[in-house]
Design an enzyme around this catalytic site. Structure first.
Site, PDB file in Angstrom:
ATOM      1  N   ALA A 115      -0.493   4.446  -1.614  1.00 24.98           N
ATOM      2  CA  ALA A 115      -1.264   5.484  -2.307  1.00 24.98           C
ATOM      3  C   ALA A 115      -1.521   6.702  -1.436  1.00 24.98           C
ATOM      4  O   ALA A 115      -1.931   7.747  -1.909  1.00 24.98           O
ATOM      5  CB  ALA A 115      -2.593   4.904  -2.791  1.00 24.98           C
ATOM      6  N   LYS A 135      32.638   7.227  -5.945  1.00 27.98           N
ATOM      7  CA  LYS A 135      31.305   6.970  -6.498  1.00 27.98           C
ATOM      8  C   LYS A 135      31.438   6.118  -7.744  1.00 27.98           C
ATOM      9  O   LYS A 135      32.325   6.342  -8.556  1.00 27.98           O
ATOM     10  CB  LYS A 135      30.655   8.306  -6.852  1.00 27.98           C
ATOM     11  CG  LYS A 135      29.231   8.194  -7.332  1.00 27.98           C
ATOM     12  CD  LYS A 135      28.900   9.258  -8.353  1.00 27.98           C
ATOM     13  CE  LYS A 135      29.340   8.843  -9.731  1.00 27.98           C
ATOM     14  NZ  LYS A 135      29.013   9.832 -10.770  1.00 27.98           N
ATOM     15  N   LEU A 138       0.834  -1.198   0.000  1.00 34.58           N
ATOM     16  CA  LEU A 138       0.000   0.000   0.000  1.00 34.58           C
ATOM     17  C   LEU A 138       0.870   1.250   0.000  1.00 34.58           C
ATOM     18  O   LEU A 138       1.680   1.455   0.901  1.00 34.58           O
ATOM     19  CB  LEU A 138      -0.912   0.000   1.232  1.00 34.58           C
ATOM     20  CG  LEU A 138      -1.738  -1.274   1.458  1.00 34.58           C
ATOM     21  CD1 LEU A 138      -2.665  -1.084   2.648  1.00 34.58           C
ATOM     22  CD2 LEU A 138      -2.530  -1.638   0.222  1.00 34.58           C
ATOM     23  N   ARG A 174       2.110  14.513   6.854  1.00 30.53           N
ATOM     24  CA  ARG A 174       2.999  14.977   7.939  1.00 30.53           C
ATOM     25  C   ARG A 174       4.465  15.091   7.535  1.00 30.53           C
ATOM     26  O   ARG A 174       5.270  15.644   8.264  1.00 30.53           O
ATOM     27  CB  ARG A 174       2.866  14.054   9.153  1.00 30.53           C
ATOM     28  CG  ARG A 174       1.649  14.363   9.992  1.00 30.53           C
ATOM     29  CD  ARG A 174       1.375  13.270  11.005  1.00 30.53           C
ATOM     30  NE  ARG A 174       0.854  12.049  10.378  1.00 30.53           N
ATOM     31  CZ  ARG A 174       0.657  10.904  11.017  1.00 30.53           C
ATOM     32  NH1 ARG A 174       0.970  10.808  12.303  1.00 30.53           N
ATOM     33  NH2 ARG A 174       0.160   9.858  10.385  1.00 30.53           N
ATOM     34  N   ASN A 224       6.000   8.429   9.264  1.00 32.96           N
ATOM     35  CA  ASN A 224       4.952   9.412   9.016  1.00 32.96           C
ATOM     36  C   ASN A 224       5.477  10.833   9.018  1.00 32.96           C
ATOM     37  O   ASN A 224       4.805  11.749   8.581  1.00 32.96           O
ATOM     38  CB  ASN A 224       3.848   9.283  10.075  1.00 32.96           C
ATOM     39  CG  ASN A 224       3.100   7.971   9.938  1.00 32.96           C
ATOM     40  OD1 ASN A 224       2.637   7.619   8.863  1.00 32.96           O
ATOM     41  ND2 ASN A 224       3.029   7.220  11.018  1.00 32.96           N
ATOM     42  N   GLY A 257      -3.909   0.716  15.232  1.00 35.75           N
ATOM     43  CA  GLY A 257      -5.101  -0.089  15.450  1.00 35.75           C
ATOM     44  C   GLY A 257      -4.836  -1.071  16.592  1.00 35.75           C
ATOM     45  O   GLY A 257      -3.741  -1.622  16.691  1.00 35.75           O
ATOM     46  N   ASP A 316       5.525   2.290   3.684  1.00 30.83           N
ATOM     47  CA  ASP A 316       6.262   3.234   4.543  1.00 30.83           C
ATOM     48  C   ASP A 316       6.865   2.541   5.764  1.00 30.83           C
ATOM     49  O   ASP A 316       7.119   3.155   6.787  1.00 30.83           O
ATOM     50  CB  ASP A 316       5.335   4.373   4.987  1.00 30.83           C
ATOM     51  CG  ASP A 316       4.152   3.896   5.809  1.00 30.83           C
ATOM     52  OD1 ASP A 316       3.974   2.666   5.975  1.00 30.83           O
ATOM     53  OD2 ASP A 316       3.383   4.751   6.298  1.00 30.83           O
ATOM     54  N   LYS A 371       5.649  10.310   0.125  1.00 33.10           N
ATOM     55  CA  LYS A 371       6.278   9.746   1.332  1.00 33.10           C
ATOM     56  C   LYS A 371       7.138   8.530   1.043  1.00 33.10           C
ATOM     57  O   LYS A 371       8.279   8.448   1.493  1.00 33.10           O
ATOM     58  CB  LYS A 371       5.203   9.392   2.364  1.00 33.10           C
ATOM     59  CG  LYS A 371       5.765   8.730   3.593  1.00 33.10           C
ATOM     60  CD  LYS A 371       4.795   8.747   4.736  1.00 33.10           C
ATOM     61  CE  LYS A 371       3.818   7.614   4.659  1.00 33.10           C
ATOM     62  NZ  LYS A 371       2.988   7.541   5.882  1.00 33.10           N
ATOM     63  N   ARG A 382      53.644  20.587 -16.172  1.00 34.30           N
ATOM     64  CA  ARG A 382      54.020  21.484 -15.090  1.00 34.30           C
ATOM     65  C   ARG A 382      54.847  22.609 -15.670  1.00 34.30           C
ATOM     66  O   ARG A 382      55.789  22.371 -16.427  1.00 34.30           O
ATOM     67  CB  ARG A 382      54.845  20.691 -14.070  1.00 34.30           C
ATOM     68  CG  ARG A 382      55.041  21.415 -12.776  1.00 34.30           C
ATOM     69  CD  ARG A 382      55.960  20.626 -11.890  1.00 34.30           C
ATOM     70  NE  ARG A 382      55.392  19.382 -11.395  1.00 34.30           N
ATOM     71  CZ  ARG A 382      56.141  18.404 -10.916  1.00 34.30           C
ATOM     72  NH1 ARG A 382      57.453  18.481 -10.938  1.00 34.30           N
ATOM     73  NH2 ARG A 382      55.570  17.324 -10.447  1.00 34.30           N
TER      74      ARG A 382
HETATM   75  C1  UD1 Z   1      -3.039   1.410   9.494  1.00 34.89           C
HETATM   76  C2  UD1 Z   1      -4.018   0.396  10.112  1.00 34.89           C
HETATM   77  C3  UD1 Z   1      -3.742   0.316  11.613  1.00 34.89           C
HETATM   78  C4  UD1 Z   1      -2.289  -0.112  11.818  1.00 34.89           C
HETATM   79  C5  UD1 Z   1      -1.333   0.832  11.084  1.00 34.89           C
HETATM   80  C6  UD1 Z   1       0.084   0.268  11.146  1.00 34.89           C
HETATM   81  C7  UD1 Z   1      -6.049   0.526   8.798  1.00 34.89           C
HETATM   82  C8  UD1 Z   1      -7.454   1.028   8.743  1.00 34.89           C
HETATM   83  N1  UD1 Z   1      -5.376   0.844   9.885  1.00 34.89           N
HETATM   84  O1  UD1 Z   1      -3.337   2.659  10.065  1.00 34.89           O
HETATM   85  O2  UD1 Z   1      -4.601  -0.634  12.210  1.00 34.89           O
HETATM   86  O3  UD1 Z   1      -1.989  -0.118  13.209  1.00 34.89           O
HETATM   87  O4  UD1 Z   1      -1.707   0.975   9.710  1.00 34.89           O
HETATM   88  O5  UD1 Z   1       1.001   1.140  10.571  1.00 34.89           O
HETATM   89  O6  UD1 Z   1      -5.613  -0.158   7.896  1.00 34.89           O
HETATM   90  N2  UD1 Z   1      -3.075   3.736   1.910  1.00 34.89           N
HETATM   91  C9  UD1 Z   1      -3.467   3.548   0.607  1.00 34.89           C
HETATM   92  N3  UD1 Z   1      -4.707   3.918   0.227  1.00 34.89           N
HETATM   93  C10 UD1 Z   1      -5.599   4.472   1.093  1.00 34.89           C
HETATM   94  C11 UD1 Z   1      -5.210   4.648   2.436  1.00 34.89           C
HETATM   95  C12 UD1 Z   1      -3.926   4.271   2.821  1.00 34.89           C
HETATM   96  O7  UD1 Z   1      -2.698   3.052  -0.217  1.00 34.89           O
HETATM   97  O8  UD1 Z   1      -6.705   4.776   0.673  1.00 34.89           O
HETATM   98  C13 UD1 Z   1      -1.736   3.313   2.326  1.00 34.89           C
HETATM   99  C14 UD1 Z   1      -0.883   4.428   2.878  1.00 34.89           C
HETATM  100  O9  UD1 Z   1      -0.126   5.050   1.860  1.00 34.89           O
HETATM  101  C15 UD1 Z   1       0.020   3.692   3.848  1.00 34.89           C
HETATM  102  C16 UD1 Z   1      -0.836   2.519   4.312  1.00 34.89           C
HETATM  103  O10 UD1 Z   1      -1.868   2.384   3.359  1.00 34.89           O
HETATM  104  O11 UD1 Z   1       1.166   3.181   3.229  1.00 34.89           O
HETATM  105  C17 UD1 Z   1      -1.409   2.730   5.687  1.00 34.89           C
HETATM  106  O12 UD1 Z   1      -2.259   3.839   5.654  1.00 34.89           O
HETATM  107  P1  UD1 Z   1      -2.301   4.876   6.861  1.00 34.89           P
HETATM  108  O13 UD1 Z   1      -3.279   5.941   6.530  1.00 34.89           O
HETATM  109  O14 UD1 Z   1      -0.940   5.286   7.218  1.00 34.89           O
HETATM  110  O15 UD1 Z   1      -2.941   3.950   7.976  1.00 34.89           O
HETATM  111  P2  UD1 Z   1      -2.768   4.077   9.541  1.00 34.89           P
HETATM  112  O16 UD1 Z   1      -3.686   5.131  10.025  1.00 34.89           O
HETATM  113  O17 UD1 Z   1      -1.336   4.220   9.879  1.00 34.89           O
HETATM  114 CA    CA Z   2       0.698   4.762   8.842  1.00 30.92          CA
END
Ligand code: UD1
Ligand code: CA
Length: 424
Positions: free
Chosen positions: A10, A319, A8, A15, A229, A141, A104, A22, A410
């Site tokens: 998106a 490098k 995931l 922050r 974050n 969560g 992330d 990110k 030189r």
């Molecule tokens: C989420 C979990 C939470 C867990 C935490 C761990 C859910 C509802 N909650 O919360 O239980 O403890 O991760 O880090 O899943 N993303 C998408 N599309 C969206 C929303 C989010 O791709 O529509 C991706 C974000 O870019 C990120 C990941 O999903 O990489 C998590 O989303 P984030 O909003 O950070 O969830 P948390 O509130 O951290």
């Molecule tokens: Ca998160």
């Protein structure tokens, strides 16, 4: 069983306060998402990266660097459950397992993922979530268990009761599922919660309702699921990753004189009995041999290969270069896009001028074995010094030099006797 991953990536990452998405923020010059893709690479046959915010940039990175990865657009972004559902059309008839992670979370290790999957298989689980214990669980969560300790559901911070907020077992955001069993959940999720989002976490309660075998795997080293974050999180993750790397190197016979000022990327291999002196920074992918001395204050910038018994000393930057054994660059030099043979000595202040800022072309410097470069030399690439060439101090070398020649550019030394006295 075959495993595919869904990563995931998106979300917005508000922050970070950044124009860069990110997951493309970097640790040791490698994007966060790169760590996750590298760590699943040996486990999965195919990886789906969910992109949305800055989709083009993220897709570019994935497509350029990962052959087995596909990007899937999620727009708008309606939550983590919605994100996973974007892959359903691609996996309609898939019968294997799916590993879900967040882009992330760069500190998760391959070994940990393997142990997690093994646990899932040994329990004959349909769905396993990774959890860990946090003294301060805020924002995560919470893992809610039944009286018999079995998994019940996951409740997000914003939906949690006071009692649930006190729970210290949290959702790490990593899941493994037997796809054909869990796939129907994604068309049944609702956004009936505090954030109005489709939560991936709701698949736990769904699985229970369907009488599936649902489990949590408790991860002991909670550092591994540290999520990024903010910029502070990024610095902390870099510190954790570095500490882990240095400890591993020391266990394998490498001396790190000062672990508090030494930075070495995960993708750097180092041979035994090499000594890394303080304030050295090594980023990217590199290979350093045995018995070398690196630093103090050396900077290796990636794609550097150094053979055994070499010395890269104070304020030397290297490098994209290959350096054969017994070669030394002791002080104040820049070695870029170069190929150096064995038994070479690079005098203090030597520069490989590899970049033409007008044509923007980078060129190569080649030195064969036994070359000796006098101090303060500029080698204007492309240029080749054949075996045994000596270059006089202070020279600017602009063309290839044949074996065993002395090259120097030189101005003749002039000595004007009594000039000082007579000028008074
Ligand atoms: C989420 C979990 C939470 C867990 C935490 C761990 C859910 C509802 N909650 O919360 O239980 O403890 O991760 O880090 O899943 N993303 C998408 N599309 C969206 C929303 C989010 O791709 O529509 C991706 C974000 O870019 C990120 C990941 O999903 O990489 C998590 O989303 P984030 O909003 O950070 O969830 P948390 O509130 O951290
Ligand atoms: Ca998160």
């Amino acid at each position: 069983m075959e495993i595919k991953s869904i990563i995931l990536a998106a979300g917005k990452g508000t922050r970070m306060k950044s124009d860069t998405p990110k997951v493309l923020h970097k640790i040791f010059e490698k994007p966060l998402l790169g760590y996750v893709l590298d760590n699943v690479g040996n486990i999965t046959t195919e990886d789906f990266v969910i992109v949305g915010h800055h989709a083009e940039e993220v897709s570019d990175f994935v497509n350029k660097n990962y052959k087995n990865a596909k990007t899937v657009l999620q727009s708008p972004q309606l939550g983590t459950g919605h994100a996973v559902s974007m892959v359903c059309p691609s996996l309609e008839s898939y019968k294997g397992q799916v590993l879900i992670l967040c882009g992330d979370t760069p500190l998760i290790r391959e070994e940990t993922l393997k142990a997690f999957i093994e646990y899932h298989n040994s329990k004959e689980s349909d769905l396993t979530v990774m959890s860990t214990i946090f003294e301060n669980p805020t924002n995560y969560g919470r893992i809610i268990r039944d009286n018999d300790d079995s998994l019940k559901c996951i409740v997000e911070e914003k939906d949690a009761t006071q009692e649930q907020k006190a729970v210290k077992e949290v959702n790490a955001g990593i899941y493994i599922l037997n796809w054909d069993k869990i796939r129907p959940a994604f068309s049944q999720l609702t956004s009936n919660n505090a954030q109005g989002e489709y939560y991936l976490t709701d698949i736990i309660a769904w699985g229970k309702k369907e009488n599936l075998n649902v489990n949590a795997y408790i991860l002991e080293n909670s550092d591994e699921i540290y999520g990024i974050n903010s910029r502070k999180n990024l610095a902390e993750a870099t510190r954790i990753m570095n500490e882990r790397k240095l400890s591993n190197l020391m266990d394998n016979g490498i001396t790190i004189v000062d672990p508090t000022s030494t930075w070495i990327s995960e993708d750097t291999e180092i041979g035994a009995d090499t000594i890394i002196y303080p304030s050295t920074y090594i980023e990217g992918k590199n290979k350093i041999g045995k018995n070398c001395k690196i630093g103090p204050c050396a900077h290796l910038r990636g794609n550097v290969e150094i053979s055994d018994n070499c010395k890269i000393g104070n304020f030397v930057e290297v490098k994209n270069s290959k350096i054969d054994h017994n070669t030394n660059a002791g002080h104040l030099s820049y070695i870029g896009d170069s190929e150096l043979g064995a038994n070479i000595n690079i005098g203090a202040g030597t520069i490989t001028a590899n970049y033409n800022p007008i044509t923007k072309v980078k060129s190569k410097t080649v030195m064969k074995d036994n070359v000796k470069i006098g101090s303060n030399t500029v080698l204007v690439a492309p240029v080749t010094l054949e075996e045994g060439v000596n270059v006089g101090a202070g020279s600017v070398i602009t063309k290839d030099i044949q074996s065993w020649a002395l090259a120097l550019t030189r101005a003749p030394l002039r000595v004007l006797a009594d000039w000082v006295k007579n000028s008074k």
